[in-house]
Design a protein around this motif. Structure first.
Motif, PDB file in Angstrom:
ATOM      1  N   PHE A  20      67.845  48.221-137.383  1.00 16.74           N
ATOM      2  CA  PHE A  20      68.105  47.684-136.051  1.00 16.74           C
ATOM      3  C   PHE A  20      66.982  48.059-135.095  1.00 16.74           C
ATOM      4  CE2 PHE A  20      71.985  46.071-137.347  1.00 16.74           C
ATOM      5  CZ  PHE A  20      72.742  45.557-136.301  1.00 16.74           C
ATOM      6  N   ARG A  21      66.522  49.284-135.187  1.00 16.96           N
ATOM      7  CA  ARG A  21      65.426  49.723-134.322  1.00 16.96           C
ATOM      8  C   ARG A  21      64.159  48.944-134.643  1.00 16.96           C
ATOM      9  NH1 ARG A  21      63.082  55.853-133.990  1.00 16.96           N
ATOM     10  NH2 ARG A  21      61.548  55.440-132.378  1.00 16.96           N
ATOM     11  N   ARG A  22      63.875  48.809-135.910  1.00 22.69           N
ATOM     12  CA  ARG A  22      62.659  48.123-136.348  1.00 22.69           C
ATOM     13  C   ARG A  22      62.619  46.661-135.916  1.00 22.69           C
ATOM     14  NH1 ARG A  22      58.803  47.763-140.423  1.00 22.69           N
ATOM     15  NH2 ARG A  22      59.484  46.160-141.863  1.00 22.69           N
ATOM     16  N   HIS A  23      63.764  46.018-135.917  1.00 25.01           N
ATOM     17  CA  HIS A  23      63.840  44.591-135.583  1.00 25.01           C
ATOM     18  C   HIS A  23      64.243  44.339-134.131  1.00 25.01           C
ATOM     19  CE1 HIS A  23      63.145  42.727-139.510  1.00 25.01           C
ATOM     20  NE2 HIS A  23      63.648  43.856-139.985  1.00 25.01           N
ATOM     21  N   HIS A  24      64.307  45.386-133.347  1.00 23.24           N
ATOM     22  CA  HIS A  24      64.713  45.253-131.938  1.00 23.24           C
ATOM     23  C   HIS A  24      66.039  44.499-131.845  1.00 23.24           C
ATOM     24  CE1 HIS A  24      60.696  46.676-131.071  1.00 23.24           C
ATOM     25  NE2 HIS A  24      60.227  45.727-131.854  1.00 23.24           N
ATOM     26  N   THR A  65      70.978  39.764-127.448  1.00 27.91           N
ATOM     27  CA  THR A  65      69.915  39.526-128.428  1.00 27.91           C
ATOM     28  C   THR A  65      69.846  38.134-129.021  1.00 27.91           C
ATOM     29  OG1 THR A  65      71.203  40.178-130.347  1.00 27.91           O
ATOM     30  CG2 THR A  65      70.035  41.927-129.161  1.00 27.91           C
ATOM     31  N   GLY A  66      70.889  37.346-128.947  1.00 28.83           N
ATOM     32  CA  GLY A  66      70.854  36.039-129.586  1.00 28.83           C
ATOM     33  C   GLY A  66      71.085  36.100-131.079  1.00 28.83           C
ATOM     34  N   TYR A  67      71.426  37.246-131.638  1.00 26.98           N
ATOM     35  CA  TYR A  67      71.846  37.469-133.019  1.00 26.98           C
ATOM     36  C   TYR A  67      70.736  37.403-134.073  1.00 26.98           C
ATOM     37  CZ  TYR A  67      76.538  37.182-131.111  1.00 26.98           C
ATOM     38  OH  TYR A  67      77.665  37.395-130.371  1.00 26.98           O
ATOM     39  N   ALA A  68      69.649  36.682-133.860  1.00 24.02           N
ATOM     40  CA  ALA A  68      68.604  36.570-134.884  1.00 24.02           C
ATOM     41  C   ALA A  68      68.054  37.935-135.295  1.00 24.02           C
ATOM     42  CB  ALA A  68      67.485  35.637-134.417  1.00 24.02           C
ATOM     43  N   PRO A  69      67.711  38.818-134.361  1.00 20.08           N
ATOM     44  CA  PRO A  69      67.230  40.135-134.780  1.00 20.08           C
ATOM     45  C   PRO A  69      68.296  40.961-135.496  1.00 20.08           C
ATOM     46  CG  PRO A  69      66.726  39.751-132.453  1.00 20.08           C
ATOM     47  CD  PRO A  69      67.623  38.645-132.903  1.00 20.08           C
ATOM     48  N   ILE A  70      69.554  40.764-135.126  1.00 17.41           N
ATOM     49  CA  ILE A  70      70.644  41.487-135.779  1.00 17.41           C
ATOM     50  C   ILE A  70      70.738  41.065-137.239  1.00 17.41           C
ATOM     51  CG2 ILE A  70      73.158  41.801-135.837  1.00 17.41           C
ATOM     52  CD1 ILE A  70      73.102  41.487-132.743  1.00 17.41           C
ATOM     53  N   ILE A  71      70.661  39.767-137.491  1.00 19.36           N
ATOM     54  CA  ILE A  71      70.718  39.253-138.858  1.00 19.36           C
ATOM     55  C   ILE A  71      69.505  39.737-139.649  1.00 19.36           C
ATOM     56  CG2 ILE A  71      70.704  37.172-140.298  1.00 19.36           C
ATOM     57  CD1 ILE A  71      73.340  37.679-138.840  1.00 19.36           C
ATOM     58  N   ALA A  72      68.325  39.683-139.049  1.00 19.50           N
ATOM     59  CA  ALA A  72      67.113  40.150-139.736  1.00 19.50           C
ATOM     60  C   ALA A  72      67.246  41.627-140.109  1.00 19.50           C
ATOM     61  CB  ALA A  72      65.883  39.920-138.859  1.00 19.50           C
ATOM     62  N   ALA A  73      67.774  42.428-139.201  1.00 17.68           N
ATOM     63  CA  ALA A  73      67.964  43.852-139.480  1.00 17.68           C
ATOM     64  C   ALA A  73      68.987  44.063-140.586  1.00 17.68           C
ATOM     65  CB  ALA A  73      68.406  44.581-138.199  1.00 17.68           C
ATOM     66  N   GLY A  94      67.390  49.227-152.856  1.00 16.78           N
ATOM     67  CA  GLY A  94      66.186  49.837-153.400  1.00 16.78           C
ATOM     68  C   GLY A  94      64.996  48.904-153.460  1.00 16.78           C
ATOM     69  N   GLU A  95      65.065  47.776-152.776  1.00 13.38           N
ATOM     70  CA  GLU A  95      63.955  46.827-152.758  1.00 13.38           C
ATOM     71  C   GLU A  95      62.955  47.221-151.682  1.00 13.38           C
ATOM     72  OE1 GLU A  95      65.735  42.994-152.157  1.00 13.38           O
ATOM     73  OE2 GLU A  95      67.091  43.247-153.857  1.00 13.38           O
ATOM     74  N   SER A  96      61.697  46.840-151.881  1.00 11.09           N
ATOM     75  CA  SER A  96      60.693  47.115-150.854  1.00 11.09           C
ATOM     76  C   SER A  96      60.822  46.066-149.759  1.00 11.09           C
ATOM     77  CB  SER A  96      59.285  47.110-151.438  1.00 11.09           C
ATOM     78  OG  SER A  96      58.990  45.828-151.966  1.00 11.09           O
ATOM     79  N   ILE A  97      60.392  46.439-148.560  1.00 15.52           N
ATOM     80  CA  ILE A  97      60.493  45.537-147.416  1.00 15.52           C
ATOM     81  C   ILE A  97      59.104  45.284-146.862  1.00 15.52           C
ATOM     82  CG2 ILE A  97      62.839  46.179-146.801  1.00 15.52           C
ATOM     83  CD1 ILE A  97      61.574  48.033-144.659  1.00 15.52           C
ATOM     84  N   GLU A  98      58.973  44.192-146.104  1.00 16.34           N
ATOM     85  CA  GLU A  98      57.696  43.891-145.479  1.00 16.34           C
ATOM     86  C   GLU A  98      57.421  44.898-144.375  1.00 16.34           C
ATOM     87  OE1 GLU A  98      58.632  40.692-142.066  1.00 16.34           O
ATOM     88  OE2 GLU A  98      58.923  39.926-144.107  1.00 16.34           O
ATOM     89  N   GLU A  99      56.163  45.092-144.055  1.00 16.48           N
ATOM     90  CA  GLU A  99      55.774  46.093-143.065  1.00 16.48           C
ATOM     91  C   GLU A  99      55.997  45.641-141.627  1.00 16.48           C
ATOM     92  OE1 GLU A  99      54.814  49.330-143.383  1.00 16.48           O
ATOM     93  OE2 GLU A  99      55.524  48.953-145.413  1.00 16.48           O
ATOM     94  N   THR A 100      55.904  44.338-141.342  1.00 12.92           N
ATOM     95  CA  THR A 100      56.048  43.847-140.003  1.00 12.92           C
ATOM     96  C   THR A 100      57.415  43.212-139.827  1.00 12.92           C
ATOM     97  OG1 THR A 100      53.677  43.371-139.976  1.00 12.92           O
ATOM     98  CG2 THR A 100      55.020  42.365-138.238  1.00 12.92           C
ATOM     99  N   PRO A 101      58.190  43.687-138.885  1.00 11.89           N
ATOM    100  CA  PRO A 101      59.511  43.081-138.688  1.00 11.89           C
ATOM    101  C   PRO A 101      59.396  41.678-138.133  1.00 11.89           C
ATOM    102  CG  PRO A 101      59.096  44.692-136.968  1.00 11.89           C
ATOM    103  CD  PRO A 101      57.938  44.772-137.942  1.00 11.89           C
ATOM    104  N   SER A 102      60.351  40.842-138.483  1.00  6.37           N
ATOM    105  CA  SER A 102      60.379  39.498-137.924  1.00  6.37           C
ATOM    106  C   SER A 102      61.060  39.548-136.574  1.00  6.37           C
ATOM    107  CB  SER A 102      61.153  38.564-138.861  1.00  6.37           C
ATOM    108  OG  SER A 102      62.491  38.961-138.941  1.00  6.37           O
ATOM    109  N   HIS A 103      60.614  38.749-135.680  1.00  9.25           N
ATOM    110  CA  HIS A 103      61.228  38.676-134.344  1.00  9.25           C
ATOM    111  C   HIS A 103      61.749  37.277-134.126  1.00  9.25           C
ATOM    112  CE1 HIS A 103      59.812  42.630-133.416  1.00  9.25           C
ATOM    113  NE2 HIS A 103      58.593  42.282-133.718  1.00  9.25           N
ATOM    114  N   ALA A 104      62.395  36.724-135.158  1.00  9.08           N
ATOM    115  CA  ALA A 104      62.901  35.350-135.081  1.00  9.08           C
ATOM    116  C   ALA A 104      64.020  35.217-134.096  1.00  9.08           C
ATOM    117  CB  ALA A 104      63.377  34.897-136.458  1.00  9.08           C
TER     118      ALA A 104
END
Length: 174
Positions: A100-104, A146-154, A164-174
């Motif tokens: 949540f923090r990473r995706h604002h 927030t409009g929910y998009a960042p919540i879903i991304a998080a 246990g999967e790796s994640i991308e380094e840059t969060p999406s701000h969709a």
């Protein structure tokens, strides 16, 4: 005949975030009030007080529940988890909180605790949840910022991390 102003209080005993808890309450006391005022668990927020907004969501015996609709006496002998249980230790964020923090995924933060608790309960049972399923899970929560998009991304990122999967380094701000 008993006096009307003499309300009988009851001690309830249950597990709170993995530790034994005791609190004395009136029969009409809501779980939100027992948690916040009786036990100092202020992460559980009180929003609409009608079970609509989801801000007060906690887990009772692993299932999400609206604490504003639950009488405190109903959790006697139960396992109750609040948002405070998501952090593995003081000063360290849990997987969902970090995502949540990473995706604002929060702004004012009022709805966040309830959303986190619903997602936590769901991901414990369904670690391979899809984006559509996670969207459905938060459908019972109101967020006005927030409009929910960042919540879903998080939520999607947290599910991947928990698997246990790796994640991308840059969060999406969709």
């Amino acid at each position: 005949m008993p006096r009307l102003d003499a309300v009988r209080r009851h001690e309830i005993v249950f597990s709170l975030n993995g530790a034994p808890a005791r609190v004395e309450v009136e029969p009409r006391t809501l779980l939100t009030d027992a948690l916040r005022h009786g036990l100092g668990m202020t992460g559980t927020h009180v929003g609409c007080e009608h079970g609509v907004c989801g801000a007060c969501t906690v887990a009772i015996d692993g299932e999400p529940a609206r604490a504003c609709l639950t009488l405190a006496v109903a959790v006697e002998g139960c396992e109750v988890r609040t948002v405070e249980a998501l952090a593995p230790e003081p000063g360290r964020l849990g997987v969902l909180q970090a995502a949540f923090r990473r995706h604002h995924a929060l702004q004012c933060g009022f709805c966040t605790a309830g959303i986190l608790m619903s997602l936590d309960a769901y991901l414990r049972c369904r670690p391979h949840a899809t984006r559509a399923e996670l969207t459905e899970v938060i459908g019972g929560h109101l967020c006005r910022c927030t409009g929910y998009a960042p919540i879903i991304a998080a939520a999607v990122e947290a599910a991947a991390v928990l698997r246990g999967e790796s994640i991308e380094e840059t969060p999406s701000h969709a």
